[in-house]
Design a protein around this motif. Sequence first.
Motif, PDB file in Angstrom:
ATOM      1  N   ALA A  91       0.801  -1.267   0.070  1.00  0.00           N
ATOM      2  CA  ALA A  91      -0.179  -0.017  -0.186  1.00  0.00           C
ATOM      3  C   ALA A  91       0.799   1.351  -0.143  1.00  0.00           C
ATOM      4  O   ALA A  91       0.601   2.213  -0.791  1.00  0.00           O
ATOM      5  CB  ALA A  91      -0.789   0.017   1.239  1.00  0.00           C
ATOM      6  N   GLY A 151       2.139   2.210  -3.274  1.00  0.00           N
ATOM      7  CA  GLY A 151       1.088   2.372  -4.378  1.00  0.00           C
ATOM      8  C   GLY A 151       0.674   1.238  -5.119  1.00  0.00           C
ATOM      9  O   GLY A 151      -0.170   1.272  -6.101  1.00  0.00           O
ATOM     10  N   THR A 167      -4.251  -0.141  -2.696  1.00  0.00           N
ATOM     11  CA  THR A 167      -4.901   0.819  -1.808  1.00  0.00           C
ATOM     12  C   THR A 167      -4.842   0.664  -0.376  1.00  0.00           C
ATOM     13  O   THR A 167      -4.793  -0.800  -0.177  1.00  0.00           O
ATOM     14  CB  THR A 167      -6.188   1.542  -2.124  1.00  0.00           C
ATOM     15  N   PRO A 168      -4.754   1.371   0.635  1.00  0.00           N
ATOM     16  CA  PRO A 168      -4.905   1.079   1.802  1.00  0.00           C
ATOM     17  C   PRO A 168      -6.151   0.225   2.235  1.00  0.00           C
ATOM     18  O   PRO A 168      -6.149  -0.944   2.764  1.00  0.00           O
ATOM     19  CB  PRO A 168      -5.072   2.446   2.570  1.00  0.00           C
ATOM     20  N   GLN A 170      -7.785  -1.796   0.094  1.00  0.00           N
ATOM     21  CA  GLN A 170      -7.466  -3.251  -0.595  1.00  0.00           C
ATOM     22  C   GLN A 170      -6.727  -4.067   0.225  1.00  0.00           C
ATOM     23  O   GLN A 170      -6.795  -5.135   0.279  1.00  0.00           O
ATOM     24  CB  GLN A 170      -6.894  -3.046  -1.965  1.00  0.00           C
TER      25      GLN A 170
END
Length: 508
Positions: free
Chosen positions: A57, A60, A63-64, A66
């Motif tokens: 995360a 990149g 995402t946080p 995900q």
Amino acid sequence: MRDLQNPQIGIVGAGAMGQGIAQIAAVAGLKVRLMDMDPAASSRAIAAIDSMLQKLATKGKLTPAQAQEALGRISSEDSVRALADCDLVIEAVVEKLEVKRSLFAQLEEVVRDDTVLVSNTSSLSITAIAAGCRHPERVAGYHFFNPVPLMKVVEVVRGLRSGEATIDWLATLATRLGHTAVRCRDMPGFIVNHAGRALNTEGLRIVQEGVTDESTVDAIVREQLGFRMGPFELLDLTGLDVSHPVMESIYRQFYDEPRFRPSPITAIRLAGGMLGRKSGSGFYEYDGATRVSDRTAAPAKAAWQPSAVWVSARHPQETQQVLSFLEESNVEVETGREPSDDALIIVTPLGHDATTCAISEGLEPDRVIAVDTLLGLHSGLRRVIMPTPATRPSILERAQTLFAIDGTPVSTIRDSGGFVGQRIVASIVNTACEIAQQRIATPQDIDAAVRLGLGYPLGPLAFGDSVGAKRIVTVLEGLIDVYGDPRYRPGVWLARRAALGISLNVVD
């Protein structure tokens, strides 16, 4: 009934492999039940997965949200019964046949009849693991590589009684997990560990023979052949406690096939606890994870002084490479059929040694230098030369200066059949051709497995095509002449395609 689209996956074993498989399955959107008899192991694995997801995360790649969702798909279990409703169960426990058989028997008591059971074994027979199962058709190999999230390949291994539908489904699932599936039948070493024998065993053979030392072999493999690591760097990374038993196992499982013959070098080091990075000492010394440099600065080379150079015409393709190099370097070459009395004599053996070249061509051995031309003499590509035992020191110095004329590094080794690069490349290609000949896997899957699983610059069959199958056969035949060792006999897949002038990827 098994959910083919969104299977629930059970994983038995929360070590490095189980942890890695759980991570990629959860990231792919699948629910995972991670089971280990030791609750602490499961807790450590989930914490490590959480840490890895957070790093992804931060970079990149997720995402946080995900990352958090993926972690939420993994549950920790401490009983085989908790896997009863899984569509697929992946075994990643200790490499002992009796342990795996016992586990599969336990699983068959609790899972549905259509649940697929697979082993992540790297060295045991899938057929043997499935032998005690009531439904061996749903048992297969699913061999991932460590670290699983980075090594984007999985061997899908078909045991003698594995169903084709099972294999097809596992291959499709591998794509969902972000990995390339390579299919193979159940044979010792599958594809990757089978094909990987050539680099390590031939590197060890070269050092055992006294041709040169470990660091020189590694430098040649990296800087001439284009590999990421040489064989001794790789052995130190893996650890001899892992590598040596695998070498012995595959050798014995193929009933002492000479191509896979291990070396006493690794047996002695294993007995002495010099395992590699993990023990702080192997073929190199380490301070923690950092290798302690053992390299010394290369001595400054004197400027080339114009002098007579004569090149053997025995191998026209090899000769032309030397002539092109000399022309680009503005070095004049004698054009007579025989060298003048003070000429540096250059020969270009394929598989043979410098001594054999000198004697067979009627050349004065005290002025003969052999140069390896298999992959060319391009600037920046490490060059390798070797004298005969009779070559005069002044002649060797002239040759070292000549081949370093453009600043390219030069390695000087003792007289040997096939230099270093020729022996290793020919062995790699020949072994892969035998895997194809035995129909263990398709040529395409062999190349993909080795390139992704071992990090070779090319798949071995593509490597053979790039060099030329006929030249590979010539190297092997030269090695047979020098050593008389059946380890170098050309396989029929290679020999036939070389004779026909067709690609090593052509299937009959």
